[in-house]
Design a protein around this motif. Structure first.
Motif, PDB file in Angstrom:
ATOM      1  N   ASN A 301       0.638  -1.045   0.039  1.00 43.28           N
ATOM      2  CA  ASN A 301       0.025  -0.114   0.074  1.00 43.28           C
ATOM      3  C   ASN A 301       0.988   1.328   0.048  1.00 43.28           C
ATOM      4  OD1 ASN A 301      -1.531   2.291   1.034  1.00 43.28           O
ATOM      5  ND2 ASN A 301      -3.167   0.726   1.369  1.00 43.28           N
ATOM      6  N   LYS A 303       0.099   4.544  -0.100  1.00 45.38           N
ATOM      7  CA  LYS A 303      -0.295   5.647   0.726  1.00 45.38           C
ATOM      8  C   LYS A 303       0.360   5.296   2.082  1.00 45.38           C
ATOM      9  CE  LYS A 303      -4.085   8.555   1.619  1.00 45.38           C
ATOM     10  NZ  LYS A 303      -5.575   8.537   1.320  1.00 45.38           N
ATOM     11  N   ALA A 307       3.351   7.201   4.237  1.00 44.21           N
ATOM     12  CA  ALA A 307       2.818   7.768   5.914  1.00 44.21           C
ATOM     13  C   ALA A 307       3.921   7.292   6.652  1.00 44.21           C
ATOM     14  CB  ALA A 307       1.401   7.288   6.017  1.00 44.21           C
ATOM     15  N   THR A 317       6.868  11.660  -3.288  1.00 44.62           N
ATOM     16  CA  THR A 317       6.625  10.666  -4.003  1.00 44.62           C
ATOM     17  C   THR A 317       6.798  11.225  -5.459  1.00 44.62           C
ATOM     18  OG1 THR A 317       4.216  11.522  -4.154  1.00 44.62           O
ATOM     19  CG2 THR A 317       4.876  10.040  -2.207  1.00 44.62           C
ATOM     20  N   CYS A 321       0.262  13.506  -3.624  1.00 42.70           N
ATOM     21  CA  CYS A 321      -0.540  12.880  -2.794  1.00 42.70           C
ATOM     22  C   CYS A 321      -1.264  13.913  -1.850  1.00 42.70           C
ATOM     23  CB  CYS A 321       0.327  12.298  -1.697  1.00 42.70           C
ATOM     24  SG  CYS A 321       1.184  11.148  -2.491  1.00 42.70           S
ATOM     25  N   SER A 325      -6.922  11.183  -1.888  1.00 45.22           N
ATOM     26  CA  SER A 325      -6.602  10.335  -2.951  1.00 45.22           C
ATOM     27  C   SER A 325      -5.013  10.575  -3.262  1.00 45.22           C
ATOM     28  CB  SER A 325      -7.290  10.809  -4.089  1.00 45.22           C
ATOM     29  OG  SER A 325      -6.992  12.172  -4.639  1.00 45.22           O
ATOM     30  N   VAL A 326      -4.746   9.700  -4.087  1.00 47.90           N
ATOM     31  CA  VAL A 326      -3.193   9.603  -4.710  1.00 47.90           C
ATOM     32  C   VAL A 326      -3.320   9.478  -6.077  1.00 47.90           C
ATOM     33  CG1 VAL A 326      -1.074   8.400  -4.682  1.00 47.90           C
ATOM     34  CG2 VAL A 326      -2.414   8.455  -2.555  1.00 47.90           C
ATOM     35  N   LYS A 343       1.912   5.004  -8.140  1.00 51.18           N
ATOM     36  CA  LYS A 343       1.481   5.434  -6.993  1.00 51.18           C
ATOM     37  C   LYS A 343       2.171   4.973  -5.880  1.00 51.18           C
ATOM     38  CE  LYS A 343      -3.573   5.523  -8.219  1.00 51.18           C
ATOM     39  NZ  LYS A 343      -4.901   4.847  -7.982  1.00 51.18           N
ATOM     40  N   ASN A 344       2.924   3.926  -6.060  1.00 49.31           N
ATOM     41  CA  ASN A 344       3.852   3.455  -4.954  1.00 49.31           C
ATOM     42  C   ASN A 344       5.315   3.970  -5.293  1.00 49.31           C
ATOM     43  OD1 ASN A 344       1.721   2.164  -4.350  1.00 49.31           O
ATOM     44  ND2 ASN A 344       2.447   0.049  -4.185  1.00 49.31           N
TER      45      ASN A 344
END
Length: 380
Positions: A301, A303, A307, A317, A321, A325-326, A343-344
């Motif tokens: 994940n 996000k 965090a 990132t 972000c 949402s991302v 996204k990762n």
């Protein structure tokens, strides 16, 4: 807290700060004033111009000062479009440009400009033949970033400059991330316009510049800020003397030895993190800045990873972000990186004060965090 977000901004170098301090309260004159206080301020500005010109291999008169790269970009693109509209209205740029370029292009599209957004390959590099084919009789500007802010990928600037020169097209390069990190020569690379910003190279925020070629070709721009005719009419407004002095000092501190040290630390971090299962590097491994590593982490994940990591490490990132949402990075999307991997993705950008101890801690902390997240996800 470990700071590995030098591509976002840098702290002001103490040597830079000491250089600029007298111009706040002792040598505080307006550089446009016709008395000794003004003459002292103008001399300081001229010295800074000369230092920057030496690094870019251009004339001091070809440098103007702005509030930063975003203003310089607006002046360059809008200035060319408005000044050369009778010759043509077509501009070529790249899908991975900074938002300051892309948003400016979209703005002038509403005013009649035709923009070609060139794609890039999976390494983030523009295709030279695609650039050639995109040229039209109405093409007035080619705008290509020198080095990408997210991946560090360096474009084939000299080849692009040669194509622009052959076709009598103005060539603009956003060198915000490149200046002060790699050697550049605007004349040899056939660059006609080039922008930069102080806060990326250990000078304060709110100061930047634009190189404007005076010959072969002599570039004309429609000014975007009127009032007083400062800086030969290109950009009116009282000069920010302390920050200009700081910018000149900062660019003068560029060191190849520093680059070697940073690259070694970056490579150590990257080598260790890429051993983690499911990791991959975004961007060309060779043609990039020495301080940047953009890595995607699969099967996790993103996000939650960001965090947890940002509790102890300042990173960015490859995506925008927010709490809600991302959204995938437009740069990685243009490189055809899988949406989930995009996204990762994390950008690690090292700098002048990054230490080996900080890199060792980062390696251990990232590995530990990923292991804990996988365990947590497994039990859920």
């Amino acid at each position: 807290m470990i700071y590995l977000d030098y591509n976002a901004t840098t702290p002001v170098d103490e040597r830079v700060l000491n250089e600029m301090l007298p111009y706040f309260s002792q040598q505080f004159g307006n550089a446009a004033s016709a008395h000794p206080f003004g003459f002292d301020a103008k001399k300081a500005v001229d010295i800074a111009r000369e230092k920057i010109a030496q690094k870019l291999h251009c004339e001091a008169q070809e440098i103007i000062f702005t509030s930063g790269a975003t203003e310089s970009i607006n002046l360059a693109i809008k200035g060319v479009f408005e000044m050369y509209v009778e010759k043509g209205n077509h501009i070529i740029t790249v899908a991975t440009e900074h938002k300051a370029v892309l948003d400016t292009c979209r703005k002038i599209e509403k005013q009649g400009a035709q923009i070609t957004y060139l794609p890039v390959d999976k390494y983030g590099l523009v295709n030279i033949e695609a650039l050639r084919k995109a040229i039209r009789p109405t093409t007035i500007l080619i705008a290509v970033m020198y080095a990408n802010n997210e991946t560090g990928v360096i474009q084939p600037i000299k080849k692009i400059g040669e194509i622009a020169k052959e076709n009598n097209i103005i060539f603009f390069s956003d060198a915000t991330q490149a200046i002060g990190k790699i050697e550049m020569n605007v004349k040899e690379d056939y660059i006609d316009l080039l922008c930069f910003s102080g806060h990326k190279i250990y000078a304060p925020k709110g100061i930047g510049g634009l190189y404007i070629s005076r010959k072969n070709p002599r570039v004309a721009l429609a000014e975007q800020i009127n009032g007083g005719g400062h800086q030969r009419g290109w950009r009116s407004g009282t000069l920010n003397v302390p920050s200009i002095v700081a910018l000149g000092k900062a660019i003068d501190l560029f060191s190849k030895d520093e680059d070697i040290r940073i690259k070694n630390l970056r490579d150590k971090l990257e080598t260790e993190l890429l051993q983690i299962e499911g990791t991959s590097l975004n961007g060309d491994k060779i043609k990039r800045l020495v301080n940047v590593s953009n890595i995607s982490f699969a099967n996790i994940n993103g996000k939650m990873l960001i965090a947890d990591l940002t509790k102890k490490i300042a990173i960015s990132t490859g995506s925008a972000c927010s709490a809600a949402s991302v959204e995938p990075s437009h740069v990685l999307e243009a490189m055809a990186v899988d949406e989930q991997l995009s996204k990762n993705s994390i950008r690690f950008s090292l700098g002048r004060w990054t230490t080996e101890q900080e890199i060792n801690f980062t390696i251990d902390f990232v590995k530990e965090t990923i292991t804990n997240l996988k365990i947590t996800t497994h039990f859920k």
